[in-house]
Design a protein around this motif. Sequence first.
Motif, PDB file in Angstrom:
ATOM      1  N   GLU A 102      41.686  47.986  42.777  1.00 35.46           N
ATOM      2  CA  GLU A 102      40.447  48.777  44.324  1.00 35.46           C
ATOM      3  C   GLU A 102      38.881  49.460  43.846  1.00 35.46           C
ATOM      4  OE1 GLU A 102      40.478  48.150  47.993  1.00 35.46           O
ATOM      5  OE2 GLU A 102      41.857  46.868  46.902  1.00 35.46           O
ATOM      6  N   SER A 149      36.886  50.110  50.720  1.00 35.99           N
ATOM      7  CA  SER A 149      37.653  49.714  49.051  1.00 35.99           C
ATOM      8  C   SER A 149      37.500  51.354  48.009  1.00 35.99           C
ATOM      9  CB  SER A 149      36.436  48.807  48.325  1.00 35.99           C
ATOM     10  OG  SER A 149      37.132  47.969  48.976  1.00 35.99           O
ATOM     11  N   ALA A 152      40.033  53.299  47.152  1.00 33.29           N
ATOM     12  CA  ALA A 152      40.929  53.355  45.688  1.00 33.29           C
ATOM     13  C   ALA A 152      41.069  55.432  45.572  1.00 33.29           C
ATOM     14  CB  ALA A 152      39.806  53.322  45.151  1.00 33.29           C
ATOM     15  N   ASP A 196      46.890  50.185  42.615  1.00 36.83           N
ATOM     16  CA  ASP A 196      46.904  49.412  43.367  1.00 36.83           C
ATOM     17  C   ASP A 196      45.063  50.328  43.217  1.00 36.83           C
ATOM     18  OD1 ASP A 196      48.829  48.499  44.371  1.00 36.83           O
ATOM     19  OD2 ASP A 196      49.406  50.082  45.521  1.00 36.83           O
TER      20      ASP A 196
END
Length: 492
Positions: A412, A69, A73, A408
């Motif tokens: 994330e 993640s 991210a 997104d």
Amino acid sequence: MGTPSDVRPDDPTTTPTGGRGRRAVLALMGLALFVIVLNNSALNVAIPTLMRDLDADLPTVQWIVDAYSVVFAGLLLIGGACADRWGRRRVTLSGLAVFAVASGASALADAAWQVVLTRVVLGVAAAFVMPGTLAVLLDEFTGRQRATAIAVWSGIASLGVAFGPVLGGLVVAAAGWSAVFWLNVPPALVVVGAGSLVVRESRDPARAPVEAVGGALSVLMIGGLVFAVIEFGASGRPDAAVVGAAVVAAAAAVGFAARQRHADRPLVPRGLVRDGPFLGASVSTMLLFFGLAGSLFVLTQRLQFRFGLSPVAAGLAVGPVALTVVVASVCSPVLARRTGPRVPVTVGLGVVTAGLAVLATTGVHLPTVLLGLAVIGTGFGLAVPAATDVLVGRVPSDRAGAGAALNDTLQELGFALGVAVVGAVLHRAFVIAAGPGTDPAATLVSGSMDPGRASAAFDTAATAALSVAAAVVGVATLLAARWIPGRDRSTG
């Protein structure tokens, strides 16, 4: 968002797609998104087995979960910019091919550090897939069809989060934790093959250079923040590593903000940080994913450690989230058209807050856990499609990849921080409840502590962790009520 004019006039892939073709594109991009999201949620249910097989403690497991993640991210903004410059189909399918290879490498790992490393590669690949899936749909659909496509896209993302533990439990019971990674390979290869034939290419006509400096700063900012939170939760004190990571994160955040103000083609389109509906949709979505990720991190362990369920049973117990997410996601765009987006977003967030509060206060009984999960799924399915529609609607049409990447990235970031913060609270609260010097991982996996004392300590820790998740989503509810537009206000 994007239109066929976003590509070269002589590109044979610019031919408008018919109704059946659009459905095929939606199905393929949905399957690609499902694989990306499934990678995180299915892994949660494999945590106890992975801890035993690889001799990993809880902070290491947090890094196995969050390595994906954090990189994901941090690189999403770069991924969206690359999709706009070099082609959304090309970048999406190339990233998915790398994702399939890295999944196989993860499954073959035999040490915890190897899993962390391969998860980093998975995160890099995913960052070039996820924004492309939404950007392709924004290019393919217009008007009411676009709102429906976004709802389906959001529902699939939610379904991947919720249904992952079910699939994860089944494959872990059958073939061990490595099977969670093998799950990714077949559907990824199907999308790469079929997508090269069905999905047409689109890109930003300006084809501006990618803002790599800002992307590097975003990785340092997000990575430093999550590292500091995880390590502080493990040690319980602000040691040199924690302070150093926090300083790096703060410095990178200042540098990123400055860079975005002066860059010719910023990763975050100018003006969005002062746009009320964008702020309401983005921050509330981030906090919602914080609460969902953190609560699932706790609950998939609680179902096995506290209630003694097998991985299969634990995965099936999370099933109510998957079912209610699907139903609510279908209802969300209909409700948004009638009332404006504020109602489904704020009601959904409020419902999730209530579900988390139920789990925090009365989650020591299995029926209560199942009810709370069903409530959370309902709220999640209502809120996410409407919030996503508002968020991407505030981004200029030629920056479809950038808009998808922003959406997104925030999801994330919320996911990574949810696992980090809620996991840290769970870790510290268990140590306090069980006694100084207690190793939560060793205690829970080996059964070295008296079962009654261990259960009581874990219940105390889970209550504290889930209360934090509920409070964070509660804040998101207030922000959405303030900033998300109603029926009489423009959503762009």
